[in-house]
Scaffold this active site. Structure first.
Site, PDB file in Angstrom:
ATOM      1  N   GLU A 131     -11.199   2.084   9.006  1.00  0.00           N
ATOM      2  CA  GLU A 131     -10.793   3.491   9.185  1.00  0.00           C
ATOM      3  C   GLU A 131     -12.046   4.366   9.190  1.00  0.00           C
ATOM      4  O   GLU A 131     -12.127   5.384   8.502  1.00  0.00           O
ATOM      5  CB  GLU A 131      -9.837   3.909   8.060  1.00  0.00           C
ATOM      6  N   GLU A 142      -4.354  -0.180  -0.342  1.00  0.00           N
ATOM      7  CA  GLU A 142      -4.692   0.694  -1.474  1.00  0.00           C
ATOM      8  C   GLU A 142      -3.948   0.402  -2.785  1.00  0.00           C
ATOM      9  O   GLU A 142      -3.371   1.299  -3.389  1.00  0.00           O
ATOM     10  CB  GLU A 142      -4.449   2.162  -1.076  1.00  0.00           C
TER      11      GLU A 142
HETATM   12  C1  XIL Z   1      -3.748   9.213   7.259  1.00  0.00           C
HETATM   13  C2  XIL Z   1      -3.457   9.731   8.663  1.00  0.00           C
HETATM   14  O1  XIL Z   1      -4.674   9.768   9.386  1.00  0.00           O
HETATM   15  C3  XIL Z   1      -2.842  11.100   8.595  1.00  0.00           C
HETATM   16  O2  XIL Z   1      -2.422  11.523   9.895  1.00  0.00           O
HETATM   17  C4  XIL Z   1      -1.631  11.085   7.656  1.00  0.00           C
HETATM   18  O3  XIL Z   1      -1.132  12.403   7.520  1.00  0.00           O
HETATM   19  C5  XIL Z   1      -2.013  10.539   6.295  1.00  0.00           C
HETATM   20  O4  XIL Z   1      -2.585   9.257   6.455  1.00  0.00           O
HETATM   21  N1  XIL Z   1      -5.835   5.665   4.260  1.00  0.00           N
HETATM   22  C6  XIL Z   1      -5.007   5.028   5.150  1.00  0.00           C
HETATM   23  C7  XIL Z   1      -4.512   5.752   6.338  1.00  0.00           C
HETATM   24  O5  XIL Z   1      -4.781   3.801   5.017  1.00  0.00           O
HETATM   25  O6  XIL Z   1      -3.232   5.327   6.729  1.00  0.00           O
HETATM   26  C8  XIL Z   1      -4.508   7.250   6.129  1.00  0.00           C
HETATM   27  O7  XIL Z   1      -4.163   7.868   7.348  1.00  0.00           O
HETATM   28  C9  XIL Z   1      -5.858   7.719   5.620  1.00  0.00           C
HETATM   29  C10 XIL Z   1      -6.199   7.063   4.299  1.00  0.00           C
END
Ligand code: XIL
Length: 373
Positions: free
Chosen positions: A265, A160
């Site tokens: 994701e 990101e």
């Molecule tokens: C999220 C997790 O799912 C949560 O448990 C945590 O509180 C915050 O992060 N982008 C990403 C992930 O790359 O690591 C994130 O995961 C969601 C957004």
């Protein structure tokens, strides 16, 4: 899910040789068998990698051939203080993958979010100098990758770093080092474990500006001989985004820039969208009208949701030759971060297994089409 009876290969062989098998083995169909061209992953939480969530663990073992840690490898967890690493959870996570013959993915090495605060502050409490930050990044990347050398397939090296308009996110990494922080991270990773795959990972990848920024980044890295193997499209989706045309255009553009793609994701919120991105710090206050399915998801909404997931997988399959992996961001709906982000306390239905651990219809359809059910 219904149990299906299959004759095992050995039973079939015995039958072919003339001796009848005494019993037919019950073999549960595996979701990952419906995806022969790429691995099928899931983000697992510590209750799962520590084997406390027996139901979640059963689903993971049965259906997925790749895992990524939802949180335990992020900087604030694994490296909370400059000279303190906390390995217990990450070690259990990696062992879990090895014990179950799974591909293991490291998430993530350099990210502005969930980064331990010490990273940017020197011993006098001032913002750290560029050379020191570079050294800290190198130490962090090298220490984590060396510990899991040969065991972790690949890492989200930078997560990101580019905004929707293609400009660099003004994170502390960027403020202190400028855009060089990205090649530096990849350079350190490439040296730490030359055999690990290296990825750039981001959300809202269908945005034309972000697409252009990521393509430029990939080209710049390659022009300098710095390895990047794949771009990860996080694919946090909703009922009204992304635009499939733009999403596909990004996939094509990344492949055209000379890298593979992966969908890292995957989830699709079934709730009213208040935010098209996945920037963890962008949150909103709870309002009841934004939590319309607190008890259950209506069939009509579920049907559209399943249709959209089928469309998503259809696009992924079109580019299968260049797709390394598709990973769901959690096991069941109950596990999803979307229940608490961007609004705390909603009931969302974004994942591939429901709260009872049942596989969602779009996957059952795929299994049936592949003759697995
Ligand atoms: C999220 C997790 O799912 C949560 O448990 C945590 O509180 C915050 O992060 N982008 C990403 C992930 O790359 O690591 C994130 O995961 C969601 C957004």
């Amino acid at each position: 899910m219904k149990k299906f009876l299959f004759l095992s290969v050995s039973a079939l062989l015995l039958a072919a040789c003339g001796s009848k098998p005494k019993t037919a083995e019950v073999v549960e169909p595996k979701l990952c068998d419906a995806f022969p061209d790429y691995t099928v992953g899931v983000a697992i939480n510590v209750n799962q990698s520590n084997q406390k969530d027996a139901e979640g663990v059963a689903i993971i073992k049965q259906h997925f051939n790749s895992i990524v840690a939802e949180n335990c490898m992020k900087c604030e967890e694994i490296h909370p203080e400059e000279n303190t690493y906390f390995w217990d959870d990450a070690d259990r996570f990696v062992e879990f993958g090895e014990d179950n013959n799974m591909q293991i993915i490291g998430h993530c090495l350099i990210w502005h979010s969930q980064c331990a605060p010490w990273f940017f502050v020197d011993d006098k409490g001032k913002q750290v100098k560029p050379e020191e930050l570079k050294q800290r990044m190198k130490d962090h990347i090298t220490t984590v990758m060396t510990r899991y050398k040969g065991r972790i397939t690949g890492y989200d090296v930078v997560n990101e770093a580019i905004l929707d308009d293609g400009s660099y996110r003004p994170s502390l990494f960027y403020q202190i080092l400028g855009e060089e922080f990205i090649p530096w991270a990849f350079q350190c990773a490439m040296e730490a474990d030359p055999d690990a795959e290296l990825y750039y990972n981001d959300y809202s990848m269908a945005q034309p500006g972000k697409r252009a920024g990521v393509v430029e980044l990939v080209k710049k890295l390659k022009a300098r001989g710095i390895r990047i193997d794949a771009v990860g499209l996080q694919s946090h989706m909703g009922m009204d985004h992304p635009s499939w045309e733009e999403f596909e255009a990004s996939i094509k553009a990344f492949i055209g820039a000379g890298v593979d793609v992966q969908f890292t994701e995957v989830d699709m919120s079934a709730l009213p969208s208040v935010n098209f991105g996945a920037n963890v710090s962008d949150t909103e206050e709870y309002r009841a009208e934004l939590n319309p399915y607190a008890e259950a998801l209506p069939d009509s909404v579920s049907a559209v949701w399943n249709e959209r997931m089928t469309t998503f997988l259809g696009i992924v399959d079109k580019y299968a030759k260049n797709v390394r992996r598709v990973t769901a961001w959690g096991v069941t709906d109950a596990d999803s971060w979307k229940n608490d982000w961007p609004i705390k306390g909603r009931s969302d239905y974004p994942l591939w297994f429901d709260r009872k651990g049942q596989m969602k219809p779009f996957l059952v359809d795929r299994m049936k089409k592949k003759g697995l059910m």
